[in-house]
Design a protein around this motif. Structure first.
Motif, PDB file in Angstrom:
ATOM      1  N   ARG A   1       0.844  -1.352  -0.065  1.00  0.00           N
ATOM      2  CA  ARG A   1      -0.086  -0.028   0.089  1.00  0.00           C
ATOM      3  C   ARG A   1       0.944   1.297   0.082  1.00  0.00           C
ATOM      4  NH1 ARG A   1      -5.474  -0.248   1.340  1.00  0.00           N
ATOM      5  NH2 ARG A   1      -5.248   1.955   2.722  1.00  0.00           N
ATOM      6  N   GLU A   2       1.785   1.229   0.841  1.00  0.00           N
ATOM      7  CA  GLU A   2       2.768   2.410   0.595  1.00  0.00           C
ATOM      8  C   GLU A   2       3.437   2.917  -0.397  1.00  0.00           C
ATOM      9  OE1 GLU A   2       2.977   4.824   3.155  1.00  0.00           O
ATOM     10  OE2 GLU A   2       1.509   3.713   4.434  1.00  0.00           O
ATOM     11  N   GLU A   3       3.899   1.601  -1.238  1.00  0.00           N
ATOM     12  CA  GLU A   3       4.631   1.605  -2.460  1.00  0.00           C
ATOM     13  C   GLU A   3       3.532   2.098  -3.275  1.00  0.00           C
ATOM     14  OE1 GLU A   3       7.056  -1.019  -5.981  1.00  0.00           O
ATOM     15  OE2 GLU A   3       6.225  -1.934  -4.012  1.00  0.00           O
ATOM     16  N   ALA A   4       2.506   1.757  -3.557  1.00  0.00           N
ATOM     17  CA  ALA A   4       1.321   2.119  -4.296  1.00  0.00           C
ATOM     18  C   ALA A   4       1.002   3.586  -4.320  1.00  0.00           C
ATOM     19  CB  ALA A   4      -0.137   1.160  -4.485  1.00  0.00           C
ATOM     20  N   LYS A   5       0.999   4.268  -2.940  1.00  0.00           N
ATOM     21  CA  LYS A   5       0.921   5.652  -2.695  1.00  0.00           C
ATOM     22  C   LYS A   5       2.139   6.314  -3.204  1.00  0.00           C
ATOM     23  CE  LYS A   5      -0.190   4.999   1.740  1.00  0.00           C
ATOM     24  NZ  LYS A   5      -0.719   5.531   3.033  1.00  0.00           N
ATOM     25  N   ALA A   6       3.239   6.001  -2.942  1.00  0.00           N
ATOM     26  CA  ALA A   6       4.488   6.447  -3.670  1.00  0.00           C
ATOM     27  C   ALA A   6       4.344   6.701  -4.887  1.00  0.00           C
ATOM     28  CB  ALA A   6       5.565   6.011  -3.205  1.00  0.00           C
ATOM     29  N   VAL A   7       3.926   5.696  -5.898  1.00  0.00           N
ATOM     30  CA  VAL A   7       3.870   5.699  -7.217  1.00  0.00           C
ATOM     31  C   VAL A   7       2.736   6.716  -7.628  1.00  0.00           C
ATOM     32  CG1 VAL A   7       3.312   4.432  -9.275  1.00  0.00           C
ATOM     33  CG2 VAL A   7       4.773   3.383  -7.550  1.00  0.00           C
ATOM     34  N   ALA A   8       1.674   6.689  -6.889  1.00  0.00           N
ATOM     35  CA  ALA A   8       0.446   7.579  -7.069  1.00  0.00           C
ATOM     36  C   ALA A   8       0.971   9.060  -6.747  1.00  0.00           C
ATOM     37  CB  ALA A   8      -0.894   7.337  -6.065  1.00  0.00           C
ATOM     38  N   LEU A   9       1.900   9.397  -5.901  1.00  0.00           N
ATOM     39  CA  LEU A   9       2.114  10.577  -5.802  1.00  0.00           C
ATOM     40  C   LEU A   9       3.185  11.138  -7.128  1.00  0.00           C
ATOM     41  CD1 LEU A   9       3.119  10.562  -2.006  1.00  0.00           C
ATOM     42  CD2 LEU A   9       1.124  11.802  -3.015  1.00  0.00           C
ATOM     43  N   ALA A  10       3.906  10.151  -7.481  1.00  0.00           N
ATOM     44  CA  ALA A  10       4.739  10.616  -8.545  1.00  0.00           C
ATOM     45  C   ALA A  10       3.895  10.879  -9.956  1.00  0.00           C
ATOM     46  CB  ALA A  10       5.387   9.344  -8.917  1.00  0.00           C
ATOM     47  N   GLN A  11       2.824   9.979 -10.033  1.00  0.00           N
ATOM     48  CA  GLN A  11       1.849  10.302 -10.955  1.00  0.00           C
ATOM     49  C   GLN A  11       1.067  11.790 -10.575  1.00  0.00           C
ATOM     50  OE1 GLN A  11      -0.974   7.121 -11.008  1.00  0.00           O
ATOM     51  NE2 GLN A  11       0.105   5.610 -12.138  1.00  0.00           N
TER      52      GLN A  11
ATOM     53  N   ALA B   1      -5.758  13.751 -12.498  1.00  0.00           N
ATOM     54  CA  ALA B   1      -6.375  12.922 -13.417  1.00  0.00           C
ATOM     55  C   ALA B   1      -5.306  11.944 -14.028  1.00  0.00           C
ATOM     56  CB  ALA B   1      -6.631  14.111 -14.787  1.00  0.00           C
ATOM     57  N   GLY B   2      -4.114  12.081 -13.643  1.00  0.00           N
ATOM     58  CA  GLY B   2      -3.108  11.068 -14.085  1.00  0.00           C
ATOM     59  C   GLY B   2      -3.017   9.542 -13.141  1.00  0.00           C
ATOM     60  N   ILE B   3      -3.757   9.673 -12.020  1.00  0.00           N
ATOM     61  CA  ILE B   3      -3.883   8.833 -11.124  1.00  0.00           C
ATOM     62  C   ILE B   3      -4.273   7.683 -11.803  1.00  0.00           C
ATOM     63  CG2 ILE B   3      -4.261   8.085  -8.714  1.00  0.00           C
ATOM     64  CD1 ILE B   3      -3.526  10.614  -7.941  1.00  0.00           C
ATOM     65  N   SER B   4      -3.904   6.519 -11.886  1.00  0.00           N
ATOM     66  CA  SER B   4      -4.712   5.364 -12.270  1.00  0.00           C
ATOM     67  C   SER B   4      -4.071   4.216 -11.712  1.00  0.00           C
ATOM     68  CB  SER B   4      -4.357   5.210 -13.989  1.00  0.00           C
ATOM     69  OG  SER B   4      -4.634   3.889 -14.318  1.00  0.00           O
ATOM     70  N   VAL B   5      -5.057   3.255 -11.193  1.00  0.00           N
ATOM     71  CA  VAL B   5      -4.737   2.353 -10.377  1.00  0.00           C
ATOM     72  C   VAL B   5      -4.123   1.256 -11.415  1.00  0.00           C
ATOM     73  CG1 VAL B   5      -5.787   0.225  -9.167  1.00  0.00           C
ATOM     74  CG2 VAL B   5      -6.655   2.356  -8.733  1.00  0.00           C
ATOM     75  N   ASN B   6      -4.639   0.885 -12.609  1.00  0.00           N
ATOM     76  CA  ASN B   6      -3.855   0.072 -13.498  1.00  0.00           C
ATOM     77  C   ASN B   6      -2.320   0.422 -13.757  1.00  0.00           C
ATOM     78  OD1 ASN B   6      -6.019  -1.959 -13.668  1.00  0.00           O
ATOM     79  ND2 ASN B   6      -6.997  -0.776 -15.292  1.00  0.00           N
ATOM     80  N   ALA B   7      -2.152   1.914 -14.010  1.00  0.00           N
ATOM     81  CA  ALA B   7      -0.850   2.399 -14.419  1.00  0.00           C
ATOM     82  C   ALA B   7       0.149   2.148 -13.073  1.00  0.00           C
ATOM     83  CB  ALA B   7      -1.096   3.920 -14.631  1.00  0.00           C
ATOM     84  N   ILE B   8      -0.513   2.152 -11.974  1.00  0.00           N
ATOM     85  CA  ILE B   8       0.319   2.226 -10.662  1.00  0.00           C
ATOM     86  C   ILE B   8       0.587   0.709 -10.483  1.00  0.00           C
ATOM     87  CG2 ILE B   8       0.188   2.250  -8.297  1.00  0.00           C
ATOM     88  CD1 ILE B   8      -1.601   4.428  -8.567  1.00  0.00           C
ATOM     89  N   ALA B   9      -0.273  -0.232 -10.844  1.00  0.00           N
ATOM     90  CA  ALA B   9       0.099  -1.435 -10.790  1.00  0.00           C
ATOM     91  C   ALA B   9       1.148  -1.990 -11.794  1.00  0.00           C
ATOM     92  CB  ALA B   9      -1.219  -2.551 -11.228  1.00  0.00           C
ATOM     93  N   LYS B  10       0.986  -1.597 -12.832  1.00  0.00           N
ATOM     94  CA  LYS B  10       2.153  -1.905 -13.988  1.00  0.00           C
ATOM     95  C   LYS B  10       3.229  -1.227 -13.496  1.00  0.00           C
ATOM     96  CE  LYS B  10       3.113  -1.221 -18.928  1.00  0.00           C
ATOM     97  NZ  LYS B  10       2.777  -0.326 -20.042  1.00  0.00           N
ATOM     98  N   ALA B  11       3.446  -0.074 -12.827  1.00  0.00           N
ATOM     99  CA  ALA B  11       4.759   0.339 -12.488  1.00  0.00           C
ATOM    100  C   ALA B  11       5.230  -0.678 -11.203  1.00  0.00           C
ATOM    101  CB  ALA B  11       4.644   1.970 -12.090  1.00  0.00           C
ATOM    102  N   MET B  12       4.480  -1.281 -10.698  1.00  0.00           N
ATOM    103  CA  MET B  12       4.854  -2.108  -9.658  1.00  0.00           C
ATOM    104  C   MET B  12       5.234  -3.444  -9.908  1.00  0.00           C
ATOM    105  SD  MET B  12       2.332  -0.536  -6.418  1.00  0.00           S
ATOM    106  CE  MET B  12       2.871  -1.549  -5.322  1.00  0.00           C
ATOM    107  N   GLY B  13       4.788  -3.645 -11.016  1.00  0.00           N
ATOM    108  CA  GLY B  13       4.973  -4.866 -11.615  1.00  0.00           C
ATOM    109  C   GLY B  13       3.891  -6.100 -11.261  1.00  0.00           C
ATOM    110  N   MET B  14       2.682  -5.476 -10.894  1.00  0.00           N
ATOM    111  CA  MET B  14       1.611  -6.086 -10.492  1.00  0.00           C
ATOM    112  C   MET B  14       0.549  -5.912 -11.687  1.00  0.00           C
ATOM    113  SD  MET B  14       1.166  -4.959  -6.851  1.00  0.00           S
ATOM    114  CE  MET B  14      -0.274  -5.846  -6.276  1.00  0.00           C
ATOM    115  N   THR B  15      -0.462  -6.820 -11.776  1.00  0.00           N
ATOM    116  CA  THR B  15      -1.739  -6.524 -12.446  1.00  0.00           C
ATOM    117  C   THR B  15      -2.821  -5.750 -11.775  1.00  0.00           C
ATOM    118  OG1 THR B  15      -2.931  -8.326 -11.563  1.00  0.00           O
ATOM    119  CG2 THR B  15      -1.644  -8.930 -13.384  1.00  0.00           C
TER     120      THR B  15
END
Length: 233
Positions: A14-24, A31-45
């Motif tokens: 969850r913390e890693e996802a939030k860090a990626v979201a802050l980068a987005q 408007a650029g915050i996307s769960v799917n894009a965050i997942a891709k950046a983390m190597g997840m689906t």
């Protein structure tokens, strides 16, 4: 042990996802915050990450509450570290410094509302605690308790409320807008609200680059606004 490991992994994810979201957020705004894009950046689906955040709104709520808490703690610490006579200026300067350090987070909570997003009650409660810090700082300047910013005493005779103060007394009484503690009086509510709007007015324009090219230092304008608020003008 297995349960503890799962909980640690869940928290880390969850913390890693939030860090990626802050980068987005920094790159493209809300408007650029996307769960799917965050997942891709983390190597997840995408579906895998949805096990940690049920929706984009839940993720946004986490970012917003984290931001409010961070700002509230920053202002509270600045006020606590300052001498009583300096608390208002310390609060105001800490607010601007925090916004300048992380403009994207500042605009997340004070910028354009996210279309379709409705903040849950807990964000309002945290924002109320933030206003309580501002109210407490405001109580150290002006005519609170019969003392002016220059130390002179004024009459303790009850003055009639202005139209704004009466409006705040009618519509914000017990509404939770001022955080925990004793309900502030109408005069201090008015002072806190004016402080909040005037400081954010300068900060928002500064953070968004609206002073660029005007040929002056926005910090000087901000200090002048603090001086005016201290004088009660």
């Amino acid at each position: 042990m297995a349960t503890a490991r799962r909980e640690r992994y869940r928290k880390q994810t969850r913390e890693e996802a939030k860090a990626v979201a802050l980068a987005q957020l920094a790159e493209s705004g809300t408007a650029g915050i996307s769960v799917n894009a965050i997942a891709k950046a983390m190597g997840m689906t995408g579906p895998a990450l949805y096990r940690y955040f049920a929706s984009r709104d839940e993720l946004l709520t986490e970012l917003i509450t984290d931001t409010y808490r961070d700002l509230a703690e920053t202002l509270a610490q600045a006020v606590a570290d300052a001498a009583p006579a300096d608390r208002f200026r310390a609060m105001a300067r800490a607010l601007r410094d925090w916004a300048k350090r992380q403009p994207d987070r500042y605009l997340l909570i004070y910028g354009t509302p996210v279309p379709g997003y409705h903040a849950p009650p807990e964000t309002t409660e945290i924002a109320g605690g933030l206003m309580r810090t501002i109210f407490d700082a405001c109580s150290t300047v002006g005519d609170a308790d019969g003392a002016t910013a220059h130390g002179a005493t004024t009459s303790h005779e009850q003055q009639p409320l202005t139209e704004l103060e009466a409006e705040l007394a009618r519509h914000l009484e017990g509404a939770g807008a001022w955080g925990p503690g004793e309900e502030p009086g109408g005069e201090l509510k008015g002072r806190a609200l004016r402080t909040w709007t005037r400081l954010h007015g300068v900060i928002s324009l500064d953070v968004q680059g609206q002073f660029t090219g005007m040929g002056f230092d926005p910090s000087v304008l901000f200090e002048a606004e603090i001086d005016a608020l201290v004088r009660g003008s």
